[in-house]
Design a protein around this motif. Sequence first.
Motif, PDB file in Angstrom:
ATOM      1  N   UNK A   1       0.851  -1.186   0.000  1.00  0.00           N
ATOM      2  CA  UNK A   1       0.000   0.000   0.000  1.00  0.00           C
ATOM      3  C   UNK A   1       0.885   1.234   0.000  1.00  0.00           C
ATOM      4  N   UNK A   2       0.483   2.283  -0.705  1.00  0.00           N
ATOM      5  CA  UNK A   2       1.285   3.509  -0.695  1.00  0.00           C
ATOM      6  C   UNK A   2       1.304   4.170   0.683  1.00  0.00           C
ATOM      7  N   UNK A   3       2.422   4.791   0.996  1.00  0.00           N
ATOM      8  CA  UNK A   3       2.537   5.640   2.184  1.00  0.00           C
ATOM      9  C   UNK A   3       2.463   7.076   1.685  1.00  0.00           C
ATOM     10  N   UNK A   4       1.409   7.777   2.073  1.00  0.00           N
ATOM     11  CA  UNK A   4       1.188   9.140   1.602  1.00  0.00           C
ATOM     12  C   UNK A   4       1.847  10.103   2.577  1.00  0.00           C
ATOM     13  N   UNK A   5       2.859  10.823   2.079  1.00  0.00           N
ATOM     14  CA  UNK A   5       3.650  11.679   2.959  1.00  0.00           C
ATOM     15  C   UNK A   5       3.442  13.170   2.713  1.00  0.00           C
ATOM     16  N   UNK A   6       2.790  13.523   1.602  1.00  0.00           N
ATOM     17  CA  UNK A   6       2.570  14.937   1.277  1.00  0.00           C
ATOM     18  C   UNK A   6       1.143  15.136   0.785  1.00  0.00           C
ATOM     19  N   UNK A   7       0.709  16.392   0.748  1.00  0.00           N
ATOM     20  CA  UNK A   7      -0.608  16.711   0.176  1.00  0.00           C
ATOM     21  C   UNK A   7      -0.677  16.250  -1.279  1.00  0.00           C
ATOM     22  N   UNK A   8       0.431  16.384  -1.990  1.00  0.00           N
ATOM     23  CA  UNK A   8       0.494  15.962  -3.392  1.00  0.00           C
ATOM     24  C   UNK A   8       0.253  14.453  -3.507  1.00  0.00           C
ATOM     25  N   UNK A   9       0.851  13.665  -2.600  1.00  0.00           N
ATOM     26  CA  UNK A   9       0.627  12.210  -2.591  1.00  0.00           C
ATOM     27  C   UNK A   9      -0.853  11.893  -2.396  1.00  0.00           C
ATOM     28  N   UNK A  10      -1.485  12.602  -1.466  1.00  0.00           N
ATOM     29  CA  UNK A  10      -2.907  12.375  -1.186  1.00  0.00           C
ATOM     30  C   UNK A  10      -3.737  12.693  -2.425  1.00  0.00           C
ATOM     31  N   UNK A  11      -3.463  13.830  -3.058  1.00  0.00           N
ATOM     32  CA  UNK A  11      -4.211  14.225  -4.253  1.00  0.00           C
ATOM     33  C   UNK A  11      -4.015  13.208  -5.376  1.00  0.00           C
ATOM     34  N   UNK A  12      -2.776  12.791  -5.604  1.00  0.00           N
ATOM     35  CA  UNK A  12      -2.513  11.792  -6.656  1.00  0.00           C
ATOM     36  C   UNK A  12      -3.285  10.507  -6.401  1.00  0.00           C
ATOM     37  N   UNK A  13      -3.289  10.047  -5.154  1.00  0.00           N
ATOM     38  CA  UNK A  13      -3.937   8.782  -4.810  1.00  0.00           C
ATOM     39  C   UNK A  13      -5.455   8.893  -4.886  1.00  0.00           C
ATOM     40  N   UNK A  14      -6.019   9.951  -4.303  1.00  0.00           N
ATOM     41  CA  UNK A  14      -7.482  10.040  -4.212  1.00  0.00           C
ATOM     42  C   UNK A  14      -8.147  10.517  -5.496  1.00  0.00           C
ATOM     43  N   UNK A  15      -7.415  11.153  -6.395  1.00  0.00           N
ATOM     44  CA  UNK A  15      -8.017  11.645  -7.640  1.00  0.00           C
ATOM     45  C   UNK A  15      -8.147  10.575  -8.712  1.00  0.00           C
ATOM     46  N   UNK A  16      -7.565   9.424  -8.494  1.00  0.00           N
ATOM     47  CA  UNK A  16      -7.706   8.344  -9.476  1.00  0.00           C
ATOM     48  C   UNK A  16      -9.149   7.848  -9.486  1.00  0.00           C
ATOM     49  N   UNK A  17      -9.567   7.208 -10.575  1.00  0.00           N
ATOM     50  CA  UNK A  17     -10.933   6.660 -10.617  1.00  0.00           C
ATOM     51  C   UNK A  17     -11.156   5.634  -9.496  1.00  0.00           C
ATOM     52  N   UNK A  18     -12.357   5.606  -8.975  1.00  0.00           N
ATOM     53  CA  UNK A  18     -12.714   4.626  -7.962  1.00  0.00           C
ATOM     54  C   UNK A  18     -12.764   5.213  -6.566  1.00  0.00           C
ATOM     55  N   UNK A  19     -12.940   4.314  -5.600  1.00  0.00           N
ATOM     56  CA  UNK A  19     -13.029   4.688  -4.191  1.00  0.00           C
ATOM     57  C   UNK A  19     -11.703   4.343  -3.521  1.00  0.00           C
ATOM     58  N   UNK A  20     -11.258   5.236  -2.657  1.00  0.00           N
ATOM     59  CA  UNK A  20      -9.965   5.101  -1.995  1.00  0.00           C
ATOM     60  C   UNK A  20     -10.138   5.321  -0.497  1.00  0.00           C
ATOM     61  N   UNK A  21      -9.471   4.484   0.293  1.00  0.00           N
ATOM     62  CA  UNK A  21      -9.527   4.601   1.740  1.00  0.00           C
ATOM     63  C   UNK A  21      -8.147   5.000   2.251  1.00  0.00           C
ATOM     64  N   UNK A  22      -8.119   6.083   3.014  1.00  0.00           N
ATOM     65  CA  UNK A  22      -6.890   6.513   3.658  1.00  0.00           C
ATOM     66  C   UNK A  22      -6.951   6.098   5.124  1.00  0.00           C
ATOM     67  N   UNK A  23      -5.956   5.342   5.551  1.00  0.00           N
ATOM     68  CA  UNK A  23      -5.859   4.915   6.942  1.00  0.00           C
ATOM     69  C   UNK A  23      -5.003   5.922   7.694  1.00  0.00           C
ATOM     70  N   UNK A  24      -5.623   6.605   8.658  1.00  0.00           N
ATOM     71  CA  UNK A  24      -4.893   7.538   9.518  1.00  0.00           C
ATOM     72  C   UNK A  24      -4.664   6.824  10.844  1.00  0.00           C
ATOM     73  N   UNK A  25      -3.427   6.354  11.060  1.00  0.00           N
ATOM     74  CA  UNK A  25      -3.165   5.535  12.244  1.00  0.00           C
ATOM     75  C   UNK A  25      -3.192   6.290  13.568  1.00  0.00           C
TER      76      UNK A  25
END
Length: 128
Positions: free
Chosen positions: A15-39
């Motif tokens: 699973x990707x580790x999202x470290x920046x706002x840019x990472x989050x945007x890249x991951x969540x803007x793709x087609x489909x549903x995405x779950x971000x786990x905030x530990x």
Amino acid sequence: MSHPLIDRLTTEMGWPLLETDHDVADFTNRPGVHVLFIPGDAKRNLETADVAVILPELKLTFQGKFDCAVVADPIEAKLREATRVLKTPSLLFYREGVFLAGIPKVRDWDDYMSRIAQILAMPTPETA
């Protein structure tokens, strides 16, 4: 982060580790549903390890209806504030870059099943 059950999500499961706002945007803007786990803080919050075990099982149960990523410490607070899901650990659901809903804290299995089914059935909110 540095908890073996969280590290496993990114190392063994890929699973990707999202470290920046840019990472989050890249991951969540793709087609489909995405779950971000905030530990959150795994040392102070014992529920974090539980959610790190539960989320892969949820992903399997919902058979590819969403993909998952782990949010790194430096951007956790900003994401929690932006989504108003302040408790950790939490799961944040996005579709094509639009935040749908969050599930904070550990829940029982039936609660996860009903909430995630509701979230997946939600229409994507219109962006302003």
